[in-house]
Write an enzyme that holds these catalytic residues in place. Structure first.
Site: not given
Ligand code: 6PG
Length: 500
Positions: A12, A138, A140, A203, A206-207, A210, A473
């Site tokens: 990939g 993580s 990007g 992770k 984490h998101n 985010e 209940h």
């Molecule tokens: C990271 C980001 C990465 C991604 C997100 C975007 O840690 O690098 O979280 O995993 O940018 O999954 O998520 P959305 O498209 O749902 O906003």
């Protein structure tokens, strides 16, 4: 001619896979790359040539066109990292590798954003056929290229084997917890976190954080724009200033940059030409669902998912806005500097609240799954490379190191002091937003989480009585052991309390 065997293969070569490949080459590893798309293979080959070191037998890229060729190119045991979309495709690729001759000692690493329960199932499925680990990445594209945060889990022997490669390409921090450059020495933001599924779970949370963190920043921007009438670049300048203090974080830094960027077509602020409908791939939703299922409340993460959903109902919002415009109160008499300072405090407290919700979720699932997640390690590896990196992760790491079993992050002495200092601004911001009819779902939800967390008494007494009234209940009494359940006969003539 001696054939150079690769240390690792990447399957990939899209944005993330190619970036990880180039990062590995930078660190002197020999890499084999494969992608079903010829375009991706060619692109990786071109960029790989520019990166490959001139040192003999080091940092060499070998692009192949079949999985058989990929397996033949690797030293043993073979290490193959998958950077393919989450879902069934991960299984298909592994199955094809097995058909192509993958052996039991070989290692497959899933680096995608897989759902953690899928990862648990895969570990079972491939047990004895290969050594399977996952490493959630993580940061990007830029992170993957120059230093991501890596959250690993699964078969430990496999992790030990790949650890030198993963720590070499990971983001690093210096002794004060500050991120350092790609080729500098430092503590790597890569760690083994536990059995299969644990890394992807971390992770996922984490998101979730985010999503919430992004939403909070957007709300501060929106209030300054709509109520204070500030132009985007001025708001960007405020963010630059905030980024130099307690709010220092990657998301604050990029938001400041975005707000000061003009649109190349119209020269208007770029942010103003972007359609206000948020997309999502689903990891925030997974976190919100998981919070609801485990009963560990992460309301601001859920609220951030709702906010994205509501943003995408643009047509309905347009109708609603036309319909109710006259009822929207106009702001008056607000002191701009004071409002901005209050928003700063609201953002800081809300961020703290969100991270506390995320860590609480980690704690709940770690207990349920028997993972024994180490929260200091998690906070440490989030200090650089990842999207939610923030200066205060150093304080979070220190907190967990000092009080590993702290009930809630917000109870730590240092955060308690900041919350006392900043909470007035938090409350004013939420009140101002409500009075001005400007939505602030994330910041107000974070405040409500904090207020619920710190309320000795909640109205769940009335709620339990309601449940008992219409559904028998039962309820517990405050003057009897909690396990003892009672039901009241609500009919006035037969009024009686029955122990269940
Ligand atoms: C990271 C980001 C990465 C991604 C997100 C975007 O840690 O690098 O979280 O995993 O940018 O999954 O998520 P959305 O498209 O749902 O906003």
């Amino acid at each position: 001619m001696i054939m150079i065997r690769s240390n690792i293969a990447l399957i990939g070569l899209g944005v993330m896979g190619k970036s990880l490949t180039l990062n590995l080459l930078d660190q002197g590893f020999n890499v084999t790359g494969f992608d079903i798309s010829e375009l991706h293979r060619e692109r990786a080959k071109l960029e790989g040539i520019q990166v490959s070191t001139s040192a003999e037998n080091k940092g060499q890229l070998n692009i192949v066109e079949s999985l058989e060729a990929l397996l033949a190119s690797l030293e043993q045991p073979r290490v193959i990292a998958l950077s393919v979309p989450a879902g069934n495709i991960v299984d298909s690729v592994i199955d094809e590798l097995l058909s192509a001759g993958l052996e039991t000692d070989d290692i497959v690493i899933d680096t995608g954003n897989s759902l953690w329960t899928d990862t648990e199932a895969r570990a079972q499925r491939y047990q004895g056929k290969l050594r399977f680990i996952s490493t959630a990445v993580s940061g990007g594209e830029v992170g993957a290229r120059t230093g991501p945060a890596l959250m690993a889990s699964g078969e430990q022997s496999a992790w030990q084997f790949v650890e030198p490669m993963w720590t070499a390409i990971a983001a690093k921090v210096d002794t004060s917890g500050t991120p350092v450059g790609q080729f500098e020495q430092g503590e790597p933001c890569a760690a083994y976190l536990g059995p299969a599924g644990a890394g992807h779970y971390v992770k996922m949370v984490h998101n979730g954080i985010e999503y919430a963190d992004m939403q909070l920043i957007c709300e501060a921007y929106h209030f300054m724009s709509v109520v204070l009438g500030m132009p985007a670049n001025k708001i960007g300048q405020v963010f630059v200033k905030w980024n130099q203090g307690a709010l220092n974080s990657y998301l604050m830094e990029i938001s400041a940059d975005i707000l000061q960027t003009p649109d190349p077509v119209t020269n208007k602020p770029f942010v103003e030409i972007v359609l206000d409908k948020a997309g999502q791939k689903g990891t925030g939703l997974w976190t919100a669902v998981n919070s609801l299922q485990t009963g560990a409340p992460a309301p601001t993460i859920a609220q951030a998912v709702f906010a994205r959903a509501q943003s995408s109902q643009k047509n309905t919002r347009l109708k609603g806005s036309a319909l109710f415009q006259s009822q929207r109160p106009a702001h008056s008499g607000l002191d701009k500097d004071e409002i901005i300072s209050q928003l700063h405090d609201a953002l800081y407290c809300s961020k703290l609240s969100v991270y506390a919700q995320g860590f609480d979720l980690l704690k709940a699932t770690s207990k349920m799954e028997g993972w024994q997640l180490d929260f200091t390690t998690i906070a440490n590896i989030w200090r650089a490379g990842c999207i939610i990196r923030a200066a205060f992760l150093q304080d979070i790491a220190t907190t967990y190191q000092t009080v590993p079993d702290i009930e809630n992050l917000l109870f730590a002495q240092s955060f308690k002091t900041s919350l006392s200092q900043y909470s007035t601004g938090w409350r004013h911001s939420v009140a101002n937003a409500a009075l001005n009819g400007v939505p602030m779902p994330g910041i107000s939800s974070a405040l409500n989480y904090f207020d619920s967390l710190t309320s000795a008494v909640l109205p769940a007494n009335l709620l339990q009585a309601q449940r008992d009234y219409f559904g028998s209940h039962t309820y517990s009494r405050i003057n009897a052991p909690e396990e003892e359940k009672y039901h009241l006969t609500w009919n006035l003539e037969q009024r009686d309390q029955v122990k269940q």
